[in-house]
Design a protein around this motif. Structure first.
Motif, PDB file in Angstrom:
ATOM      1  N   PRO A 140       0.823  -1.197   0.000  1.00 57.40           N
ATOM      2  CA  PRO A 140       0.000   0.000   0.000  1.00 57.40           C
ATOM      3  C   PRO A 140       0.860   1.251   0.000  1.00 57.40           C
ATOM      4  N   LEU A 141       0.239   2.346  -0.412  1.00 57.07           N
ATOM      5  CA  LEU A 141       0.960   3.603  -0.491  1.00 57.07           C
ATOM      6  C   LEU A 141       1.141   4.219   0.892  1.00 57.07           C
ATOM      7  N   SER A 142       2.230   4.959   1.057  1.00 61.24           N
ATOM      8  CA  SER A 142       2.491   5.673   2.297  1.00 61.24           C
ATOM      9  C   SER A 142       3.011   7.054   1.951  1.00 61.24           C
ATOM     10  N   ILE A 143       2.548   8.068   2.707  1.00 62.04           N
ATOM     11  CA  ILE A 143       2.972   9.438   2.425  1.00 62.04           C
ATOM     12  C   ILE A 143       4.439   9.634   2.788  1.00 62.04           C
ATOM     13  N   ARG A 144       4.859   9.091   3.924  1.00 59.30           N
ATOM     14  CA  ARG A 144       6.222   9.285   4.389  1.00 59.30           C
ATOM     15  C   ARG A 144       7.201   8.306   3.767  1.00 59.30           C
ATOM     16  N   LEU A 145       6.794   7.049   3.706  1.00 59.39           N
ATOM     17  CA  LEU A 145       7.699   6.022   3.175  1.00 59.39           C
ATOM     18  C   LEU A 145       7.149   5.533   1.837  1.00 59.39           C
ATOM     19  N   THR A 146       7.534   6.212   0.780  1.00 62.13           N
ATOM     20  CA  THR A 146       7.101   5.822  -0.552  1.00 62.13           C
ATOM     21  C   THR A 146       7.933   4.645  -1.049  1.00 62.13           C
ATOM     22  N   GLU A 147       7.524   4.085  -2.153  1.00 61.44           N
ATOM     23  CA  GLU A 147       8.242   2.947  -2.733  1.00 61.44           C
ATOM     24  C   GLU A 147       9.667   3.329  -3.110  1.00 61.44           C
ATOM     25  N   GLU A 148       9.816   4.546  -3.623  1.00 66.35           N
ATOM     26  CA  GLU A 148      11.147   5.006  -4.041  1.00 66.35           C
ATOM     27  C   GLU A 148      12.070   5.190  -2.822  1.00 66.35           C
ATOM     28  N   ARG A 149      11.536   5.762  -1.750  1.00 68.38           N
ATOM     29  CA  ARG A 149      12.331   5.951  -0.536  1.00 68.38           C
ATOM     30  C   ARG A 149      12.700   4.613   0.096  1.00 68.38           C
ATOM     31  N   LEU A 150      11.774   3.697   0.091  1.00 63.50           N
ATOM     32  CA  LEU A 150      12.039   2.369   0.665  1.00 63.50           C
ATOM     33  C   LEU A 150      13.203   1.694  -0.059  1.00 63.50           C
TER      34      LEU A 150
END
Length: 268
Positions: A176-186
């Protein structure tokens, strides 16, 4: 209007009949004033009647001619067309300044994490890292956001009726999407060896911290000849807090040992 034309005649007749009668003079003045007021009231009514629309004319035609057209019927043409937006995107135009500041802050903290890794060889930043409290809090937040993503993924799999895989590779496929931890940041965090579950690995840090405080206690004993460090030691506040914490932990350990011993005697 006919009544207005007959007023002078009526007044004249009354004046003739009452000519020479001084006692009726006041009544004549009253009659004249009364007729004059009635004429004024009729003039007002005629003006109001002339202002009203003709009943033969439809109301819809009056409304359409007097009222402005509805805003919903006016065709709205946006000023920022798709072509203009594409041109701005092509030169790297920033649409949200708030998002830009958030991204810049995240990149700054990531760089501080890289500096920590160069110094210590890992990304195991304590949550209360004394040298950089903000970095410790930021790292803790990233792990917290990751835990939220995992829980959301597990809940989603339960609703869909699937067993679900617990591995990281499985959750990244439909995370699922997250505002703070996006897929790119992860992915950026994982690329530098960032670990999400460090409960047992942090023991190494806490052991190191304990040994450092123990050395400070030895120095205090050499100087003062005892280990009676006050809770609010002005020379070393952290040492005083640490010594107080050790005594609390000791009391808890003794209480747990006593309870277990009593339970063993009861069962025996």
């Amino acid at each position: 209007k006919m009544m207005e034309q007959n007023v002078p005649t009526i007044v004249t007749e009354i004046c003739v009949k009452n000519e020479g009668n001084t006692e009726d003079g006041d009544s004549m003045d009253f009659i004249q004033e009364n007729h004059h007021n009635q004429a004024k009231e009729r003039n007002k009514e005629d003006k109001i009647t002339n202002m009203q629309p003709d009943s033969s004319e439809p109301i819809s035609s009056l409304q359409s001619s007097s009222l402005p057209s509805s805003p919903s019927k006016i065709a709205f043409k946006p000023r920022l067309s798709e072509e203009r937006r594409a041109k701005l995107d092509a030169i790297g135009f920033v649409w949200s300044l708030k998002k830009k500041r958030v991204d810049e802050h995240w990149d700054t903290m990531l760089q501080q994490l890289l500096d920590y890794k160069k110094e210590h060889g890992d990304c195991l930043v304590p949550s209360r890292y004394e040298k950089n409290l903000k970095l410790g809090k930021w790292v803790e937040t990233q792990r917290y956001e990751y835990t939220k993503l995992q829980r959301a993924e597990q809940q989603k799999q339960k609703e869909e009726g699937g067993g679900g895989e617990s591995s990281t590779s499985a959750t990244t496929k439909s995370r699922p999407l997250s505002i703070r931890l996006t897929e790119e940041r992860l992915k950026r965090l994982e690329s530098i060896g960032f670990e999400w579950k460090v409960k047992h690995k942090m023991k190494r840090h806490y052991d190191k911290q304990w040994n450092e405080m123990f050395e400070k206690l030895l120095d205090y004993k050499r100087k003062n000849g005892h280990c009676l460090v006050p809770k609010r030691c002005m020379d070393d506040i952290k040492l005083g807090t640490w010594v107080h914490t050790q005594r609390i932990q000791y009391r808890k350990t003794m209480m747990d040992t006593k309870e277990k011993k009593e339970e063993g005697e009861t069962t025996a």
